[in-house]
Motif scaffolding. Structure first.
Motif, short mmCIF file in Angstrom:
data_model
loop_
_atom_site.label_atom_id
_atom_site.label_comp_id
_atom_site.label_asym_id
_atom_site.label_seq_id
_atom_site.Cartn_x
_atom_site.Cartn_y
_atom_site.Cartn_z
N TYR A 30 -0.59 -12.38 -6.68
CA TYR A 30 -0.77 -12.19 -5.24
C TYR A 30 -2.08 -12.81 -4.77
O TYR A 30 -2.14 -13.52 -3.75
CB TYR A 30 -0.74 -10.70 -4.90
N THR A 61 0.60 -13.60 4.32
CA THR A 61 0.18 -12.49 3.47
C THR A 61 0.99 -11.24 3.78
O THR A 61 1.41 -10.51 2.87
CB THR A 61 -1.31 -12.21 3.69
N ALA A 62 1.24 -10.99 5.06
CA ALA A 62 2.03 -9.82 5.45
C ALA A 62 3.47 -9.95 4.97
O ALA A 62 4.09 -8.95 4.58
CB ALA A 62 2.00 -9.64 6.96
N TYR A 64 4.55 -11.36 2.25
CA TYR A 64 4.59 -11.02 0.82
C TYR A 64 4.55 -9.50 0.63
O TYR A 64 5.28 -8.94 -0.19
CB TYR A 64 3.41 -11.69 0.12
N VAL A 65 3.68 -8.84 1.38
CA VAL A 65 3.49 -7.40 1.20
C VAL A 65 4.65 -6.61 1.78
O VAL A 65 5.00 -5.53 1.27
CB VAL A 65 2.16 -6.96 1.84
N GLY A 119 7.35 -11.79 -3.01
CA GLY A 119 7.04 -10.37 -2.91
C GLY A 119 8.21 -9.48 -3.32
O GLY A 119 8.02 -8.42 -3.91
N PHE A 158 -5.86 -7.79 -8.83
CA PHE A 158 -6.28 -8.07 -7.46
C PHE A 158 -7.71 -8.60 -7.41
O PHE A 158 -8.07 -9.41 -6.54
CB PHE A 158 -6.17 -6.81 -6.60
#
Length: 255
Positions: A30, A61-62, A64-65, A119, A158
């Protein structure tokens, strides 16, 4: 529906290492691409507007999450049916493939699709790994400790991911035919690590293991009855609530 219970075998060191490595690699995957996302967005969108590029990076990014919000539940249900190892392997291989495919994205829209799929496959690893630990660890103290190690492995991924991504993005690779663009190296590195983790999971995790013990659910409220029964039994052993113990034993005998 009643599911037969099976004995819990403690997690071997190799299996535990493969599980922790999988959690680490997914978390690393990630963050390792974050330093190069601005370059990819600028190249694919053909825009030098900082506000536009920043907005696209945030949305990527959002995306993927957000994918695990739906996918994690589905992966967990499927692992109950087919076992933990196949789901972990498929999740890691899919994670690797979608990472590598993102490098070849011809447009920003395709990159969005790649991040969503990435994701989604990553969501298979965390819940299934935790379920495998719950299946194999019967001692509360050891199970809790391994859950903590899982969290540490993810946090380490992370932490290391963005730093490693920034370092490898500075490398210049020449395959003879053409030079590899710097922004592709973090994607390919994380993809290779995910493939290695999948091979490790397939090699060391027991393939014959089905999901672990379940609580009898053939009668409404049976799970609450089990909790109440265990609480009553502990109180009886400690000599507390004599009248409550007698009533509890009579009720248990009737069931």
């Amino acid at each position: 529906m009643s599911v037969p219970m099976q004995a819990r075998l403690p997690t071997s060191r190799w299996s535990l290492g493969a599980i922790l490595a999988s959690a680490f690699v997914v978390a690393l995957g990630y963050g390792i691409v974050l330093p190069v996302l601005p370059m990819m967005v600028e190249r694919l969108a053909g825009s030098t507007d900082p506000a536009f590029n920043a907005r696209q990076i945030g949305l990527l990014t959002a995306a993927y999450v957000a994918a695990p919000v739906v996918a994690a539940f589905l992966w967990g249900k499927w692992s109950d049916l087919v076992g933990r190892r196949p789901v972990l392997v498929i999740g890691l291989i899919g994670f690797a493939v979608t990472l590598a495919a993102s490098v070849l994205a011809p447009s920003l829209r395709v990159l969005y699709i790649g991040r969503i799929l990435n994701g989604g496959f990553a969501a298979a690893v965390g819940p299934t790994a935790l379920a495998f630990i719950a299946d194999t660890e019967g001692e509360d103290d050891r199970r809790t400790r391994i859950f903590g190690w899982m969290s540490m492995a993810s946090i380490a991924g992370f932490l290391v991911g963005p730093m490693l991504g920034g370092l490898v993005a500075e490398l210049k690779l020449d395959l003879g035919v053409a030079a590899v663009p710097p922004q592709t190296i973090p994607f390919l590195l994380a993809s290779g690590l995910a493939v290695a983790a999948a091979l490790g999971v397939w090699s060391v995790l027991p393939g014959h293991m089905l999901p672990g013990p379940r609580v009898e659910t053939s009668k409404p409220g049976s799970s609450m009855f089990v909790i109440w029964r265990d609480t009553a039994a502990r109180s009886c052993r400690r000599g507390r609530g004599r009248a409550w113990c007698i009533r509890g034993r009579a009720h248990a005998a009737k069931r």
